[in-house]
Write an enzyme that holds these catalytic residues in place. Sequence first.
Site, PDB file in Angstrom:
ATOM      1  N   ALA A  65      -3.066   7.855  -9.624  1.00 14.28           N
ATOM      2  CA  ALA A  65      -2.246   6.643  -9.560  1.00 14.28           C
ATOM      3  C   ALA A  65      -1.742   6.546  -8.124  1.00 14.28           C
ATOM      4  O   ALA A  65      -1.663   7.555  -7.413  1.00 14.28           O
ATOM      5  CB  ALA A  65      -1.091   6.767 -10.537  1.00 14.28           C
ATOM      6  N   GLY A 108      -4.227  10.203 -12.361  1.00 16.69           N
ATOM      7  CA  GLY A 108      -4.685   8.991 -13.048  1.00 16.69           C
ATOM      8  C   GLY A 108      -6.192   8.805 -12.961  1.00 16.69           C
ATOM      9  O   GLY A 108      -6.784   8.158 -13.826  1.00 16.69           O
ATOM     10  N   GLU A 111      -7.522  10.838 -15.695  1.00 21.73           N
ATOM     11  CA  GLU A 111      -7.127  10.171 -16.948  1.00 21.73           C
ATOM     12  C   GLU A 111      -7.976   8.920 -17.198  1.00 21.73           C
ATOM     13  O   GLU A 111      -8.362   8.633 -18.325  1.00 21.73           O
ATOM     14  CB  GLU A 111      -5.630   9.825 -16.884  1.00 21.73           C
ATOM     15  CG  GLU A 111      -4.765  11.080 -16.900  1.00 21.73           C
ATOM     16  CD  GLU A 111      -3.316  10.824 -16.509  1.00 21.73           C
ATOM     17  OE1 GLU A 111      -3.087  10.251 -15.426  1.00 21.73           O
ATOM     18  OE2 GLU A 111      -2.416  11.184 -17.278  1.00 21.73           O
ATOM     19  N   GLU A 131      -0.082  16.217 -10.997  1.00 24.01           N
ATOM     20  CA  GLU A 131       1.221  15.537 -10.984  1.00 24.01           C
ATOM     21  C   GLU A 131       2.382  16.507 -10.812  1.00 24.01           C
ATOM     22  O   GLU A 131       3.394  16.179 -10.206  1.00 24.01           O
ATOM     23  CB  GLU A 131       1.415  14.734 -12.282  1.00 24.01           C
ATOM     24  CG  GLU A 131       0.504  13.520 -12.414  1.00 24.01           C
ATOM     25  CD  GLU A 131      -0.848  13.808 -13.059  1.00 24.01           C
ATOM     26  OE1 GLU A 131      -1.261  14.989 -13.153  1.00 24.01           O
ATOM     27  OE2 GLU A 131      -1.494  12.832 -13.485  1.00 24.01           O
TER      28      GLU A 131
END
Length: 257
Positions: A65, A108, A111, A131
């Site tokens: 992300a 992300g 993911e 993260e």
Amino acid sequence: MAYETILVETRGKVGLITLNRPKALNALNSQVLAELLAATQAFDANPQIGAMVLTGSDKAFAAGADIKEMQSKTYVDMYLEDFFSGWETFARTRKPIIAAVAGYALGGGCELAMMCDFIIAADTARFGQPEITLGVMPGMGGSQRLTRFVGKSKAMDMCLTGRMMDAAEAERSGLVSRVVPATELVEEALKSAAKIADFSLPAVMMVKEAVDRSYETTLAEGLRFERRLFHSTFALEDQKEGMAAFSQKRTANFRNR
Ligand code: CO8
């Protein structure tokens, strides 16, 4: 729609989407999400398309992300925006999507690859949920999907230490379906997608729905769901054609593809 962060093409019956923010290693910001949703929904609605491939660059599928977009947000911002919830819409795409992953698939990015239906990895691929190193935790499904893919011990290891997994370990652990040389990655993924797109589309979509269901329910409920869907395939012309073709020793000519 004119896209700025992704490239969208069709190859026969396959939709090919390439993440294209090279300067940010394809970090996933709100614009990428909006464009990916528009592209996948358009392919879902397009009767000429039977499957999709999602890929990135040689260096990064996606490095996570977008940290710079999130950095200054407060808890209230995150809660009110229900930040990341849009990715669940991506995960509900109805036609199959193959993730073709080379280079980094982190946070992300990992993911997002796991939201696709299966992952083909280049030998250069590296997966991780780093993260924890940023003082946060996975927020797009990593703690849940990775655990289902690779089991508790490895998922804990990845999420708690932030270490990366190489392609060989990812294949051994069941995170990816196969590993191919980086130079052949996209062609291999397109070949698999084309094969899927040549089958009966309703049957393909039912397979996806049934396998996805196994993540969300008990075995008994999943078996009941599968059996009902299986029964419903006997309402398809493609079932009559597929079984007739087998008996007549010829290739099936599916109508709904
Ligand atoms: N976000 C924003 N920009 C990024 C990101 C990212 N995730 N990753 C890389 N970039 C940018 C870099 O800042 C750099 O930009 P610039 O040139 O302007 O400085 C450019 O991409 C190139 O990156 P590097 O120079 O760092 O390239 P390297 O080859 O040296 O390193 C790495 C590559 C190892 C991939 C490194 O870039 C890296 O560690 N990236 C971050 C990986 C990461 O931590 N990802 C997880 C992000 S968090 C997440 O995905 C979910 C968070 C859940 C939060 C829940 C909130 C509700």
